[in-house]
Scaffold this motif. Structure first.
Motif, mmCIF file in Angstrom:
data_model
loop_
_atom_site.group_PDB
_atom_site.id
_atom_site.type_symbol
_atom_site.label_atom_id
_atom_site.label_comp_id
_atom_site.label_asym_id
_atom_site.label_seq_id
_atom_site.Cartn_x
_atom_site.Cartn_y
_atom_site.Cartn_z
ATOM 1 N N ALA A 195 0.830 -1.206 0.000
ATOM 2 C CA ALA A 195 0.000 0.000 0.000
ATOM 3 C C ALA A 195 0.861 1.251 0.000
ATOM 4 C CB ALA A 195 -0.929 -0.010 1.218
ATOM 5 N N THR A 237 2.514 1.899 -3.453
ATOM 6 C CA THR A 237 1.594 2.470 -4.432
ATOM 7 C C THR A 237 1.284 3.933 -4.127
ATOM 8 O OG1 THR A 237 0.589 0.305 -4.835
ATOM 9 C CG2 THR A 237 -0.687 2.241 -5.481
ATOM 10 N N LEU A 238 0.997 4.244 -2.873
ATOM 11 C CA LEU A 238 0.653 5.619 -2.500
ATOM 12 C C LEU A 238 1.858 6.549 -2.630
ATOM 13 C CD1 LEU A 238 -1.697 4.924 0.542
ATOM 14 C CD2 LEU A 238 -2.341 5.955 -1.648
ATOM 15 N N GLU A 283 -3.806 6.881 6.097
ATOM 16 C CA GLU A 283 -4.297 6.505 4.775
ATOM 17 C C GLU A 283 -3.605 5.244 4.276
ATOM 18 O OE1 GLU A 283 -5.021 8.508 0.368
ATOM 19 O OE2 GLU A 283 -4.564 9.771 2.107
ATOM 20 N N ARG A 289 -5.238 2.380 6.025
ATOM 21 C CA ARG A 289 -6.560 2.121 5.461
ATOM 22 C C ARG A 289 -6.443 1.387 4.127
ATOM 23 N NH1 ARG A 289 -8.309 6.663 6.544
ATOM 24 N NH2 ARG A 289 -7.863 7.776 4.599
ATOM 25 N N ARG A 290 -5.511 1.829 3.270
ATOM 26 C CA ARG A 290 -5.324 1.158 1.980
ATOM 27 C C ARG A 290 -4.853 -0.289 2.184
ATOM 28 N NH1 ARG A 290 -3.709 2.665 -3.397
ATOM 29 N NH2 ARG A 290 -4.836 4.616 -3.028
#
Length: 211
Positions: free
Chosen positions: A21, A24-25, A37, A40-41
């Motif tokens: 995650a 990617t972010l 965040e 959460r992802r």
């Protein structure tokens, strides 16, 4: 014996989900994405994230290590393609978060560069990766498929700018447009493109943040 093994398996899965995650972010928005965040992802609680990675730097370091290792694996495989290795390397990696994270971090993010510079493991992998990519560039030029008036620095910066623009326009343009832009970029690197480039080829040294 079964319960501890299950716990270890769960912890490993949580770790992998967090790193995926974050990769990617970070690739999409940079390393300042809120930790909440990322959690959460990843589908985990914030507490779980901080138990695995006590601060942002620890998470960035792990993402950098993993991304560089993935890129090195692909680069080593591309060597088997001989003179076409450099092109197959770029095509395979165009949609990988590992590529965008690494390009963004080494070319556009001083904060992540510092983390890589300060981590012997990430630094060593980055240097090995650069050496393999240099070899792919030389092989392409010797085979006559890569124009002789470019160097590794040209290619790294060019692909960084192109993928940056494509990601910025994600959802606004059809996927076929993205494919066309990448194809045009690669065509411009091929021998016989017909244009003369201003200035001198960019070696890794002027833009390589790991030196």
């Amino acid at each position: 014996m079964t319960e501890p093994q299950t716990l270890r398996s769960d912890a490993r899965r949580n770790r992998d989900q967090i790193v995926a995650a974050a990769k990617t972010l970070f690739a999409e928005r940079g390393a300042d994405v809120p930790m909440e965040e990322i959690a959460r992802r990843a589908g985990v609680g914030v507490g779980t994230l901080y138990r695995r990675f006590p601060d942002r730097e620890a998470l960035v370091r792990e993402v950098a290590r993993e991304s560089l290792a993935v890129l090195l694996t692909h680069a080593n495989r591309a060597q088997a393609d001989g003179g076409q290795g450099w092109e197959s390397f770029l095509r395979v990696l165009e949609n990988l978060p590992d590529l965008w994270f690494t390009l963004r971090s080494t070319v556009l993010s001083p904060a992540i560069r510092t983390v890589i510079l300060d981590d012997p493991r990430a630094f060593a992998t980055a240097q090995e990766l650069l050496s393999v990519i240099n070899g792919l560039v030389r092989a392409g030029q010797q085979a006559g498929t890569l124009r002789p008036d470019v160097d590794t620095g040209d290619i790294v910066i060019l692909i960084t700018l192109v993928i940056s623009g494509l990601r910025a326009s994600a959802g606004a343009l059809p996927d076929t447009v993205h494919a066309r832009m990448l194809a045009l970029t690669l065509d411009g690197l091929r021998t016989g493109s017909g244009s003369t480039l201003p200035g001198k080829p960019l070696t890794p040294d002027p833009m390589d943040p790991l030196r």
